[in-house]
Design an enzyme around this catalytic site. Structure first.
Site, PDB file in Angstrom:
ATOM      1  CG  PHE A  29      30.980   2.669  -6.742  1.00 46.27           C
ATOM      2  CD1 PHE A  29      30.976   2.619  -5.348  1.00 46.27           C
ATOM      3  CD2 PHE A  29      29.768   2.524  -7.405  1.00 46.27           C
ATOM      4  CE1 PHE A  29      29.800   2.429  -4.640  1.00 46.27           C
ATOM      5  CE2 PHE A  29      28.590   2.329  -6.707  1.00 46.27           C
ATOM      6  CZ  PHE A  29      28.602   2.282  -5.327  1.00 46.27           C
ATOM      7  CE1 TYR A  30      37.396  -2.691  -6.726  1.00 52.37           C
ATOM      8  CE2 TYR A  30      37.054  -1.100  -8.483  1.00 52.37           C
ATOM      9  CZ  TYR A  30      37.312  -2.384  -8.067  1.00 52.37           C
ATOM     10  OH  TYR A  30      37.481  -3.380  -8.989  1.00 52.37           O
ATOM     11  CG  LEU A  31      32.047   1.026  -1.128  1.00 47.93           C
ATOM     12  CD1 LEU A  31      31.023   0.216  -0.350  1.00 47.93           C
ATOM     13  CD2 LEU A  31      31.616   2.467  -1.261  1.00 47.93           C
ATOM     14  CB  ILE A  82      38.004   4.992  -3.119  1.00 44.82           C
ATOM     15  CG1 ILE A  82      37.680   4.981  -1.639  1.00 44.82           C
ATOM     16  CG2 ILE A  82      39.472   5.305  -3.370  1.00 44.82           C
ATOM     17  CD1 ILE A  82      38.379   3.875  -0.883  1.00 44.82           C
ATOM     18  CG  ASN A 144      38.033  -3.770 -13.271  1.00 46.87           C
ATOM     19  OD1 ASN A 144      37.730  -3.015 -14.182  1.00 46.87           O
ATOM     20  ND2 ASN A 144      37.980  -5.081 -13.399  1.00 46.87           N
TER      21      ASN A 144
END
Length: 162
Positions: A29-31, A82, A144
């Site tokens: 996952f992305y921060l 996010i 991604n």
């Protein structure tokens, strides 16, 4: 700091499957995601985690910094993600002295298969395996980070993979 040359391809057929040396279950996952940077957390096989910073918009070459982090901290950071969680099974395949990472997406992105080649140098097209399809390196739809932010349905992702 490590410069990486990352090329992405769609996969033409299943000929690569007989050459798989290892499979890794990945949840990431992305921060943060910006036009020229991203911060990602990746958990591999549910047992280890890494924090990755990528900088630059000059594809296929960018700056990448990656650090191991405690698994419990990685899992707690997911609350700050996010977009969507990316789930995939990464298959490692050797060809011509290089390791190809073939990501078979699951979850919301099921049906999408993308092969990546990360090297310190550029591999000539003639040295690429025959099971690679169209190169999508510059196509942000296959990033991604973009996939994590996408509201695409399963049918749209399947259409992308065709």
């Amino acid at each position: 700091m490590a410069k990486e040359v990352e090329r992405k391809f769609l996969v033409r057929n299943d000929a690569w499957r007989s050459r798989v040396s290892r499979v890794i279950a990945i949840r990431q996952f992305y921060l943060s995601i910006g036009a020229d940077r991203s911060t990602r957390v990746r958990v591999s096989d549910g047992s280890s985690a890494k924090l990755t910073f990528k900088f630059g918009s000059n594809l296929p070459e960018r700056d990448e910094y990656e650090y191991p982090i405690p698994l419990d901290e990685a899992l707690s950071m997911q609350a700050f993600a996010i977009g969507s969680l990316i789930e995939k099974r990464r298959h490692l395949v050797s060809h011509g002295g290089y390791t190809y990472e073939i990501d078979v997406f699951t979850g919301e992105l099921a049906g999408l298969i993308v092969a990546e080649l990360e090297t310190p140098d550029h591999v000539p097209d003639a040295a690429l395996p025959e099971w690679l399809g169209r190169e999508v390196t510059g196509d942000q739809r296959y990033s991604n980070a973009v996939l994590a932010l996408s509201e695409k349905t399963h049918s749209t992702i399947t259409a992308l993979a065709s």
